[in-house]
Enzyme design. Structure first.
Site, PDB file in Angstrom:
ATOM      1  N   GLY A   1       0.844  -1.195   0.000  1.00  0.00           N
ATOM      2  CA  GLY A   1       0.000   0.000   0.000  1.00  0.00           C
ATOM      3  C   GLY A   1       0.871   1.233   0.000  1.00  0.00           C
ATOM      4  O   GLY A   1       2.075   1.174   0.224  1.00  0.00           O
TER       5      GLY A   1
ATOM      6  N   GLY B   1       0.824   5.516   0.925  1.00  0.00           N
ATOM      7  CA  GLY B   1       0.134   6.680   1.464  1.00  0.00           C
ATOM      8  C   GLY B   1       0.962   7.899   1.187  1.00  0.00           C
ATOM      9  O   GLY B   1       2.022   7.814   0.562  1.00  0.00           O
TER      10      GLY B   1
ATOM     11  N   VAL C   1       3.946   0.878   2.378  1.00  0.00           N
ATOM     12  CA  VAL C   1       3.917  -0.366   3.126  1.00  0.00           C
ATOM     13  C   VAL C   1       4.331  -1.491   2.181  1.00  0.00           C
ATOM     14  O   VAL C   1       3.770  -1.630   1.095  1.00  0.00           O
ATOM     15  CB  VAL C   1       2.512  -0.669   3.682  1.00  0.00           C
TER      16      VAL C   1
ATOM     17  N   LYS D   1       6.399  -0.846   7.113  1.00  0.00           N
ATOM     18  CA  LYS D   1       5.956   0.491   6.740  1.00  0.00           C
ATOM     19  C   LYS D   1       7.126   1.433   6.921  1.00  0.00           C
ATOM     20  O   LYS D   1       7.757   1.453   7.975  1.00  0.00           O
ATOM     21  CB  LYS D   1       4.804   0.908   7.645  1.00  0.00           C
TER      22      LYS D   1
ATOM     23  N   VAL E   1      -1.080  -9.121   7.745  1.00  0.00           N
ATOM     24  CA  VAL E   1      -2.426  -9.687   7.799  1.00  0.00           C
ATOM     25  C   VAL E   1      -2.925  -9.915   6.376  1.00  0.00           C
ATOM     26  O   VAL E   1      -3.156  -8.971   5.630  1.00  0.00           O
ATOM     27  CB  VAL E   1      -3.393  -8.740   8.531  1.00  0.00           C
TER      28      VAL E   1
ATOM     29  N   ASP F   1      -7.844   6.272  12.457  1.00  0.00           N
ATOM     30  CA  ASP F   1      -8.063   6.005  11.038  1.00  0.00           C
ATOM     31  C   ASP F   1      -8.775   4.661  10.877  1.00  0.00           C
ATOM     32  O   ASP F   1      -8.397   3.830  10.065  1.00  0.00           O
ATOM     33  CB  ASP F   1      -6.732   6.017  10.281  1.00  0.00           C
TER      34      ASP F   1
ATOM     35  N   ASN G   1      -8.501  -0.734   7.092  1.00  0.00           N
ATOM     36  CA  ASN G   1      -7.670  -0.950   8.268  1.00  0.00           C
ATOM     37  C   ASN G   1      -8.266  -1.982   9.222  1.00  0.00           C
ATOM     38  O   ASN G   1      -7.713  -2.234  10.284  1.00  0.00           O
ATOM     39  CB  ASN G   1      -7.446   0.365   9.014  1.00  0.00           C
TER      40      ASN G   1
ATOM     41  N   ASP H   1      -2.477  -0.889  11.222  1.00  0.00           N
ATOM     42  CA  ASP H   1      -2.114   0.520  11.121  1.00  0.00           C
ATOM     43  C   ASP H   1      -2.352   1.283  12.409  1.00  0.00           C
ATOM     44  O   ASP H   1      -2.700   2.450  12.391  1.00  0.00           O
ATOM     45  CB  ASP H   1      -2.955   1.183  10.018  1.00  0.00           C
TER      46      ASP H   1
END
Lengths: 903, 183
Positions: A81, A83, A88, A104, A155, A197, A202, A218
């Site tokens: 991912g 951001g 990540v 991350k 996960v 968040d 998440n 997260d």
């Protein structure tokens, strides 16, 4: 969604990390379930295709070139991912054991000293967390290049909302997952960590031996980092990008939206959990994602802080019309709505005090015990506003009033956003702020009643409401608020509520007072004063008082033009109303002028292919129809139908209304077969999309049956009338005027089909019902009475028929205003009775009256004038009055102008 | 030559495709005699070589290349399909008409894929459907699939942006996968 948009969405979804793709599509499709299904299908197909086409694909476009081989001693497998502040990765560890981890890392440039300090402090706390539903943090540190990183449990799950949908989980399972999620968040809260968040991506669900297990990822990282990046990104020019980064206005509690970082505590997470629960239960997020995506920053903040989303049960009911949705809606109604409402309270103090309390309430629901949350949310808000207003309204009564008026008020408040801005410019008086609150209430009530046809509410049991409105009105009159805007607004709302139940006698004076009062106090161009003017004019028009309505509408139009400019939507809407009322008055030329101006303005603004543009073209066509320019009108409508079909779909109510108009023109042009075909198709669509006894469906059935009847197809007309009547009796309230109207039309058909004996009881029933609900002297009641009388006369009892007639005609002459066609029908039937009773002189004088009115109403060439003349010629002949017969015959044939030979 | 006029004239375009078809076969044949069976020919290099042979230095001109690659894609598609039909017919006992059989391009057996001939034929069907639904996406997939062009090169040939091309490619892949799994 067109092909292009579809491809674009698929492509953008593919740019997301795999586990976020479905959630991404959901966020972009909103309520558009069709597109959602289409794109997810394609997504799945694309995954299958990867294998199939791999060999041919030389370039893999979405692998970032910057992917490092190794970070902090872990081998980087791929990007999971991305951001605004970091990336990540999926990474592989070989020590202490072989496992996959999520790594991350903060992007260079985002690691200010401030961020680093907090990051470090947070890291220690994170290490303390140990909960089966929280992704474990293994390690945090700084890379050799100085970028902070965290190593977490990887996960391999899917977002909770996606999981619920994909596995088609039942309600209990969904709630069990959410209960666990709440407990996980609570665990973190106890360690002093706020997630901030919480959102589907998440909260991932993995399948374990013990069944599906939510895992919150997260944790806390967001808090440490986004503090600074939020501010940075708010300044970034590319707002969409920013939203992807901070991501989640949908889940943002009001206190966070207003930027007061200091006020945020664990209850912010409770709010987000509420939104998550909402989405798991309703299958769609509370706020329309497309709307959030379009909104400016300021608008976003306003939505989050002020707007009440529909309750989950309401939302789910709007997602689809099948029994499945209806069932889900019923399951959510009540306690689950309340739990969501409590968690999502705008005021943190009214939310569950902790995530654990929310979990406990979910558990109570699972165990079948009464939940702690109650239906307080909406009512509380209304009460709060009322108490601020310091008016001594009975809270409960006003609430009901507000709810019932909501759907109507929304029409008038359609432009509230702009008005609110204007108000702010005019001065920030406290009352005005309170009135802005009122608009929220209207919003709230509107959302409760959305989708309900106001005309449908009419005719339902309105006794209770009438009582409530009466009380509200009495209260208002005995203690009128000092502020003219407040009192005017209340009159406006109560007046509109009366209108919604068809009680125009009470609605009208209230709206007149609201109009006068606010016009005086605020000036005629104040937005709210214009609302009152508009409401008044609409009610005048709806009650057939077109002559009175027209100047008011013209005034509203002038004022709006002065206030908003001539091309503003509200100005154009007013001008459209002016045109429509002119049309109703038979002023077709000037009606066309107004509609043409609206049409041209909308074309300029929105282009040809636009729903509003073609709607005004439809109006223009109807004015042309009135002017007798049928062919042109027909061509316009064809264009409207083409565009509406494309833009709105073949079953849209607007399109069906247009086609209804088209059928009407075809009928006028004596293209009866085509008219019938059009009506038949419209009817078929309405049968498909409307409930079995929807008034609009029933009226089309009745219209088509009438057409069958006129074209001599009584065999087709009868069963259709019969079907419509049966549906009306089953689906409409008892003794409903609409049922009576259908019964009366059916009775006429039976009478014309020589089945008078069957017709008589229907006439009788119709008369009784209409008398009962509208009063004996109501125009509709007069029609029913005269028709019944005529039937009695035709059945041979001319004495009774004549008696009935003598009783009602004088009333009719004084009562009936404006609507010429009505009086024509009445006189027609009355003359018939006299004729049947052998009173030819009396019949002649009634027909002469009818002729005069017909000329006044539609001109000497009109159908009614000619049919009157024809009958007068026949009666004159019967009496041997040759000269009169000649005159009437010529008039019937349109050979000679009206007597006197003038115009 | 046929190339310049091919854009506007379908008959000329057909001529061009025929030329490329023959050229492709002959190049493949020549290669096959040098390289051992089992070696899969690269579609791209094949087409590039055909382009050079047919156009010479003119092949550097953009419009020429653009027309050429479109034609090549069609030609290559036919090569594959003819091959698949023949193979399929052979499997079923060879009941194709005499003329078809003579055209069997046995020389490109190993050309692009060892796929089951029925799959190639199904793909052809799917492409026809895709063409009806979304001609642009279909053109992208044909160029990429049959001439082995990259996304960037395909975009250049078609005169569209790379992003549009990648988007159409992603969609076409997904749609074809759907169509093929329906079949």
């Amino acid at each position: 969604m067109d092909q292009r948009a579809l491809k674009e969405l698929l492509f953008e979804a593919l740019e997301q990390p795999p586990h976020q793709r479905e959630a991404f599509i959901v966020s972009r499709c909103g309520d558009d379930t069709g597109s959602f299904l289409r794109v997810t299908d394609l997504l799945r197909a694309h995954e299958r295709a990867e294998g199939h086409f791999e060999r041919q694909e030389r370039v893999v476009p979405d692998t970032p070139a910057r992917q490092p081989r190794e970070i902090a001693g872990r081998r980087i497998v791929r990007v999971l991912g991305e951001g605004g502040f970091g990336l990540v990765y999926l990474a592989a560890e070989s020590e202490p054991i072989e496992r996959e981890v999520a790594l991350k890392v903060i992007r260079p440039g985002h690691a200010s000293g401030d961020v680093l300090a907090r990051f470090e402090g947070e890291r220690r706390v994170l290490g303390l967390m140990n909960h089966p539903s929280i992704a474990q943090v293994y390690e945090a540190g700084t890379t050799e290049e100085g970028a902070p990183y965290v190593v977490m449990e990887y996960v391999a799950g899917v977002p909770i909302t996606v999981y619920c949908r994909r596995e088609n989980l039942g309600l209990r399972e969904r709630i069990t997952l959410m209960e666990r999620t709440c407990l996980a968040i609570h665990h973190a809260h106890q360690k002093g960590v706020i997630h901030r968040d919480v959102k589907p991506s998440n909260v991932l669900v993995t399948e374990s031996d013990a069944g599906p297990m939510p895992k919150v990822i997260d944790f806390g990282i967001a808090k440490a980092l986004e503090q600074t990046s939020l501010a940075t990104h708010a300044l970034a020019p590319d707002l969409t990008r920013t939203r992807q980064v901070i991501g989640t206005p949908q889940y943002m509690p009001p206190e966070q939206a207003s930027g007061g970082a200091g006020g945020i505590d664990t209850r912010a997470d409770v709010y987000a959990l509420g939104v998550l629960l909402y989405e798991c239960l309703a299958g769609a997020p509370p706020f329309d994602p497309a709307r959030l995506a379009r909104a400016s920053m300021g608008e976003l903040e306003r939505i989050i802080r002020e707007e009440e989303p529909p309750r989950p049960s309401v939302r789910v009911g709007k997602l689809g019309e099948t029994e499945e949705y209806a069932k889900r809606s019923r399951q959510l109604r009540g306690e689950l709505d309340w739990i969501v409402g409590r968690a999502m309270e705008k005021d943190p103090a009214r939310r569950y005090p902790s995530a654990a309390a929310m979990a406990a309430d979910l558990k109570r629901w699972l165990e079948g015990r009464a939940v702690e949350a109650g239906p307080v949310s909406g009512l509380y808000r209304v009460k709060k506003v009322i108490s601020r207003r310091r008016l001594e309204f009975s809270g409960g009564l006003l609430i009901l009033l507000l709810i019932l008026s909501g759907s109507v008020v929304s029409l008038v408040y359609a432009s509230r956003a702009n008005d609110a801005r204007l108000l702010a410019v005019e001065g920030e008086r406290a009352t005005k702020r309170e009135l802005a609150k009122y608009e929220q209430i209207t919003d709230f009530t509107q959302s409760m009643f959305e989708g309900i046809d106001p005309s449908f509410a009419r005719g339902t049991d309105t006794a209770l409401l009438a009582k409530i409105l009466e009380d509200a009105k009495t209260n208002l009159e005995s203690k009128p608020p000092e502020d003219p805007e407040v009192s005017g607004t209340l009159r406006l709302m109560i007046g509109l509520a009366y209108r919604s139940i068809g009680d125009y006698d009470n609605a009208l004076p209230l709206l007149e007072q609201a109009d006068a009062g606010m016009g005086r106090a605020l000036g005629p161009t104040a937005p709210r004063a214009m609302e009152a003017q508009n409401a008044l004019a609409v009610v005048l028009a709806e009650t057939g008082r077109f002559h009175a309505a027209l100047p008011v509408l013209e005034r509203v139009h002038r004022n709006r033009e002065a206030a908003f400019g001539s091309t503003d939507d509200r100005t154009l809407e007013s001008l459209g109303n002016v045109g429509t009322v002119r049309g109703s008055l038979g002023l077709y030329e000037s009606a066309a002028e107004a509609h043409r101006a609206v049409y041209e303005a909308r074309r300029q603004k929105n282009g040809d292919d636009d729903a509003a543009t073609v709607f005004s073209l439809n109006n223009l066509a109807m004015a042309y129809q009135g002017m007798g320019r049928h062919q042109e009108a027909l061509e316009m409508l064809d264009r409207v139908i083409e565009v509406q079909g494309r833009l709105l779909g073949s079953d849209s109510p607007r399109l069906l209304a247009t086609r209804n108009n088209r059928a009407g023109i075809l009928n006028t042009l004596h293209r009866i077969d085509e008219a019938i075909r059009e009506y038949e198709e419209v009817l078929e669509a309405k049968r498909r999309v409307l409930p079995r006894a929807h008034p609009s469906l029933l009226s089309t059935m009745s219209n088509l049956a009438g057409l069958y009847k006129r074209s001599g197809d009584l065999d087709l007309a009868m069963p259709l009338y019969e079907d419509a009547l049966r549906r009306a009796r089953e689906g409409l309230p008892e003794a409903d005027v609409r049922t009576a109207t259908i019964a009366m039309n059916y009775a006429e058909a039976l009478r014309d089909g020589d089945r008078l004996q069957e017709a008589l009881p229907l006439f009788e029933e119709a008369e009784a019902v209409v008398r009962l609900s509208l009063g004996a002297d109501h125009p509709k009641a007069l029609i029913a009475r005269v028709q019944h009388a005529a039937a009695i006369g035709a059945a041979g009892d001319t004495t009774s028929a004549t008696e009935r007639l003598d009783e009602l005609l004088p009333v009719a002459r004084t009562q009936v205003r404006d609507d010429g066609s009505f009086m024509l029908t009445l006189l027609d039937a009355a003359a018939e009775i006299r004729e049947l009773g052998g009173e030819l002189e009396a019949a002649i004088s009634l027909l002469e009256e009818r002729y005069a009115r017909a000329v006044e109403f539609t001109g000497a060439d009109g159908k009614s004038a000619r049919s009157s003349a024809e009958r007068l010629a026949r009666l004159s002949a019967a009496l041997g009055r040759v000269e009169e017969q000649r005159i009437w015959s010529e008039r019937a044939l349109g050979l000679e102008p009206v007597s006197g030979g003038g115009s | 030559m046929a190339l310049r006029a091919a854009q506007s004239d379908p008959k000329r375009a057909e001529e061009l495709i025929g030329m490329v078809y023959d050229q492709l076969r002959s190049i493949a044949q020549a290669r096959m005699s040098h390289e051992r069976v089992g070696h899969t020919l690269q579609a791209t290099s094949l087409v590039n070589e055909a382009c050079l042979k047919l156009l010479g230095d003119q092949g550097q001109r953009f419009e020429d290349r653009s027309h050429f690659f479109r034609a090549a894609a069609t030609a290559m598609q036919r090569v594959l399909i003819d091959h698949a039909r023949a193979k399929n017919a052979a499997k079923r006992g060879g009941d194709l008409p005499e003329q078809e059989r003579r055209r069997l391009p046995l020389d490109v057996v190993d050309l692009a894929t060892e796929a089951d001939p029925t799959q190639i034929l199904a793909l052809d069907d799917a492409l026809r459907t895709l063409e009806r639904e979304d001609a642009e996406a279909c053109e992208v997939v044909r160029l990429r699939f049959f001439t082995g062009l990259s996304v960037g090169e395909t975009a250049t040939i078609l005169g569209i942006s790379e992003r549009t091309c990648a988007r159409d490619w992603a969609f076409a892949k997904a749609r074809l996968a759907e169509l093929l799994s329906d079949a």
